[in-house]
Motif scaffolding. Structure first.
Motif, PDB file in Angstrom:
ATOM      1  N   HIS A  47       0.825  -1.211   0.000  1.00  0.00           N
ATOM      2  CA  HIS A  47       0.000   0.000   0.000  1.00  0.00           C
ATOM      3  C   HIS A  47       0.858   1.259   0.000  1.00  0.00           C
ATOM      4  N   PHE A  48       2.019   1.190   0.669  1.00  0.00           N
ATOM      5  CA  PHE A  48       2.925   2.335   0.771  1.00  0.00           C
ATOM      6  C   PHE A  48       4.318   1.935   0.287  1.00  0.00           C
ATOM      7  N   PRO A  49       4.502   1.724  -1.012  1.00  0.00           N
ATOM      8  CA  PRO A  49       5.826   1.353  -1.518  1.00  0.00           C
ATOM      9  C   PRO A  49       6.814   2.507  -1.376  1.00  0.00           C
ATOM     10  N   LEU A  50       8.080   2.152  -1.248  1.00  0.00           N
ATOM     11  CA  LEU A  50       9.130   3.154  -1.141  1.00  0.00           C
ATOM     12  C   LEU A  50       9.348   3.806  -2.502  1.00  0.00           C
ATOM     13  N   GLN A  51       9.223   5.124  -2.562  1.00  0.00           N
ATOM     14  CA  GLN A  51       9.404   5.839  -3.821  1.00  0.00           C
ATOM     15  C   GLN A  51       9.678   7.312  -3.545  1.00  0.00           C
ATOM     16  N   THR A  52      10.017   8.033  -4.587  1.00  0.00           N
ATOM     17  CA  THR A  52      10.280   9.465  -4.499  1.00  0.00           C
ATOM     18  C   THR A  52       9.340  10.195  -5.448  1.00  0.00           C
ATOM     19  N   VAL A  53       8.742  11.270  -4.973  1.00  0.00           N
ATOM     20  CA  VAL A  53       7.831  12.066  -5.788  1.00  0.00           C
ATOM     21  C   VAL A  53       8.511  13.383  -6.137  1.00  0.00           C
ATOM     22  N   SER A  54       8.504  13.739  -7.402  1.00  0.00           N
ATOM     23  CA  SER A  54       9.122  14.985  -7.850  1.00  0.00           C
ATOM     24  C   SER A  54       8.064  16.076  -7.986  1.00  0.00           C
ATOM     25  N   GLY A  55       8.460  17.290  -7.688  1.00  0.00           N
ATOM     26  CA  GLY A  55       7.544  18.412  -7.820  1.00  0.00           C
ATOM     27  C   GLY A  55       8.128  19.643  -7.173  1.00  0.00           C
ATOM     28  N   PRO A  56       7.654  20.821  -7.545  1.00  0.00           N
ATOM     29  CA  PRO A  56       8.211  22.062  -6.995  1.00  0.00           C
ATOM     30  C   PRO A  56       8.003  22.211  -5.493  1.00  0.00           C
ATOM     31  N   ASP A  57       6.964  21.564  -4.949  1.00  0.00           N
ATOM     32  CA  ASP A  57       6.687  21.682  -3.517  1.00  0.00           C
ATOM     33  C   ASP A  57       6.930  20.373  -2.786  1.00  0.00           C
ATOM     34  N   ARG A  58       7.704  19.458  -3.385  1.00  0.00           N
ATOM     35  CA  ARG A  58       7.948  18.154  -2.780  1.00  0.00           C
ATOM     36  C   ARG A  58       9.422  17.985  -2.453  1.00  0.00           C
ATOM     37  N   ALA A  59       9.693  17.363  -1.300  1.00  0.00           N
ATOM     38  CA  ALA A  59      11.075  17.088  -0.910  1.00  0.00           C
ATOM     39  C   ALA A  59      11.607  15.915  -1.734  1.00  0.00           C
ATOM     40  N   PHE A  68      -2.197   5.050  -3.773  1.00  0.00           N
ATOM     41  CA  PHE A  68      -3.464   5.606  -4.232  1.00  0.00           C
ATOM     42  C   PHE A  68      -3.557   7.115  -4.001  1.00  0.00           C
ATOM     43  N   ASP A  69      -2.608   7.674  -3.265  1.00  0.00           N
ATOM     44  CA  ASP A  69      -2.625   9.108  -2.980  1.00  0.00           C
ATOM     45  C   ASP A  69      -1.194   9.546  -2.688  1.00  0.00           C
ATOM     46  N   SER A  70      -0.583  10.237  -3.629  1.00  0.00           N
ATOM     47  CA  SER A  70       0.829  10.603  -3.500  1.00  0.00           C
ATOM     48  C   SER A  70       1.072  11.709  -2.486  1.00  0.00           C
ATOM     49  N   ARG A  71       0.016  12.168  -1.805  1.00  0.00           N
ATOM     50  CA  ARG A  71       0.177  13.167  -0.752  1.00  0.00           C
ATOM     51  C   ARG A  71       0.116  12.537   0.639  1.00  0.00           C
ATOM     52  N   GLU A  72       0.141  11.207   0.705  1.00  0.00           N
ATOM     53  CA  GLU A  72       0.107  10.507   1.991  1.00  0.00           C
ATOM     54  C   GLU A  72       1.345   9.632   2.139  1.00  0.00           C
ATOM     55  N   MET A  73       1.966   9.666   3.316  1.00  0.00           N
ATOM     56  CA  MET A  73       3.165   8.874   3.571  1.00  0.00           C
ATOM     57  C   MET A  73       3.011   8.090   4.866  1.00  0.00           C
ATOM     58  N   LEU A  74       3.903   7.104   5.049  1.00  0.00           N
ATOM     59  CA  LEU A  74       3.836   6.184   6.183  1.00  0.00           C
ATOM     60  C   LEU A  74       5.056   6.333   7.084  1.00  0.00           C
ATOM     61  N   LEU A  75       4.822   6.330   8.398  1.00  0.00           N
ATOM     62  CA  LEU A  75       5.870   6.248   9.406  1.00  0.00           C
ATOM     63  C   LEU A  75       5.628   4.979  10.221  1.00  0.00           C
ATOM     64  N   VAL A  76       6.674   4.216  10.474  1.00  0.00           N
ATOM     65  CA  VAL A  76       6.556   2.971  11.235  1.00  0.00           C
ATOM     66  C   VAL A  76       7.261   3.161  12.571  1.00  0.00           C
ATOM     67  N   VAL A  77       6.554   2.919  13.677  1.00  0.00           N
ATOM     68  CA  VAL A  77       7.094   3.225  15.001  1.00  0.00           C
ATOM     69  C   VAL A  77       7.060   1.998  15.904  1.00  0.00           C
ATOM     70  N   ASP A  78       7.938   2.019  16.912  1.00  0.00           N
ATOM     71  CA  ASP A  78       7.881   0.984  17.941  1.00  0.00           C
ATOM     72  C   ASP A  78       8.658   1.454  19.164  1.00  0.00           C
ATOM     73  N   GLY A  79       8.340   0.852  20.305  1.00  0.00           N
ATOM     74  CA  GLY A  79       9.029   1.140  21.552  1.00  0.00           C
ATOM     75  C   GLY A  79       9.246  -0.144  22.319  1.00  0.00           C
ATOM     76  N   SER A  80      10.213  -0.132  23.223  1.00  0.00           N
ATOM     77  CA  SER A  80      10.541  -1.332  23.981  1.00  0.00           C
ATOM     78  C   SER A  80      10.935  -0.936  25.397  1.00  0.00           C
ATOM     79  N   CYS A  81      10.692  -1.834  26.338  1.00  0.00           N
ATOM     80  CA  CYS A  81      11.063  -1.573  27.728  1.00  0.00           C
ATOM     81  C   CYS A  81      11.619  -2.845  28.348  1.00  0.00           C
ATOM     82  N   VAL A  82      12.823  -2.752  28.879  1.00  0.00           N
ATOM     83  CA  VAL A  82      13.450  -3.862  29.584  1.00  0.00           C
ATOM     84  C   VAL A  82      13.003  -3.820  31.043  1.00  0.00           C
ATOM     85  N   ASN A  83      12.550  -4.958  31.560  1.00  0.00           N
ATOM     86  CA  ASN A  83      12.019  -5.046  32.922  1.00  0.00           C
ATOM     87  C   ASN A  83      10.748  -4.214  33.064  1.00  0.00           C
TER      88      ASN A  83
END
Length: 296
Positions: A47-59, A68-83
């Protein structure tokens, strides 16, 4: 306690951090939203393949972009705690770590994650003195969980707190709206984070952060108020800039998000969080530290 800002190699110096506004009973809370995939049959990887979008207002940087929408991106997060919860050793202090992935392992502009032992302001492109760094990994940031929250209050590390901190770190890492994104989708497997950010937070605020008396722990306060307030402030700041925040809940072990590297991006986030929780024992940063990235 004054909070501070640290920078990563190739990262921009950010202004000193200010704690978010307190969410009191009459505060208006417009929470983040749930992400509904346009094609539920697709994995997050498809759904969110790795790619680069070109444009005057795009990084010009690779991101996980909605096919399906080149104005939406994905961030993947996680956290962990020992004990976590001091279940393994009642006398040993828990240690936490958090991580997020924002682009693929094969990207051309690696940004090694780092943990400054001394919390000073550093110039972009330099490594803080006495910094302990994880092995370089493009598109991945990992950090130990701080001993104090954004409001300066001391808080014991927990798994919930580490994952919530990962969301904040990911959303604050870049001015995502300035890259041209209308929506940032946060992928996580923790219901506490997803339902808290999208459904429960307005109720907690309306109840003055106290649990109903008929519920387990009734009358006691909901935990992690400082981080929830920081997260809501970050969501609102992005919204003002034209970028909405949505959460995508995946069940642990049900999905593997790949990025063309050696292992999926979900696995990379989890491994980075575990290493951050275990790798800096006794060197955890004291103050809440905002991580900002530039040219990444």
């Amino acid at each position: 306690m004054e909070t501070t800002t640290a920078t990563l190699p190739l990262a921009a110096a950010a202004p000193a951090h200010r704690p978010a506004r307190r969410l009191t009973r009459h505060a208006r809370v417009q929470p983040a939203t749930i992400f509904h995939p346009q094609d539920p049959s697709l994995s997050p990887e498809a759904h969110f393949p790795l790619q680069t979008v070109s444009g005057p207002d795009r990084a010009p940087f690779p991101r996980f972009i909605n096919r399906f929408d080149s104005r939406e991106m994905l961030l993947v997060v996680d956290g962990s705690c020992v004990n976590n919860g001091r279940h393994a050793n009642r006398l040993a202090d828990p240690t936490g770590g958090w991580a997020f992935v924002f682009k693929g392992a094969g990207s051309s502009t690696p940004t090694p994650p780092g943990m400054p032992s001394h919390h000073h302001h550093h110039e972009p492109g330099t490594t803080p003195p006495n910094a302990a760094t994880l092995p370089p990994a493009a598109g991945r940031v990992a950090f130990p969980l701080e001993r104090h929250g954004p409001s300066g209050e001391r808080a014991e590390p927990t798994s919930n707190r580490a994952k919530l901190r990962a969301v904040i770190g990911a959303l604050q890492f870049r001015a995502w709206g300035d890259e041209g994104w209308r929506r940032v989708v946060v992928l996580t497997d923790l219901e506490y984070v997803v339902w808290g950010a999208t459904r429960w937070l307005p109720r907690w605020v309306a109840r003055r952060w106290r649990k109903p008396r008929h519920c387990p722990g009734g009358g006691r306060r909901y935990g992690n108020r400082d981080l929830w307030e920081e997260l809501q402030a970050t969501v609102e700041e992005l919204r003002v800039g034209g970028c909405e925040v949505s959460f995508w809940l995946v069940r642990g072990g049900e999905v593997e998000v790949g990025d063309g590297g050696d292992g999926g991006v979900m696995a990379r986030a989890k491994e980075a969080a575990r290493r951050a929780a275990r790798g800096f024992e006794g060197e955890e940063p004291d103050a809440f530290t905002k991580i900002s990235g530039a040219m990444v």
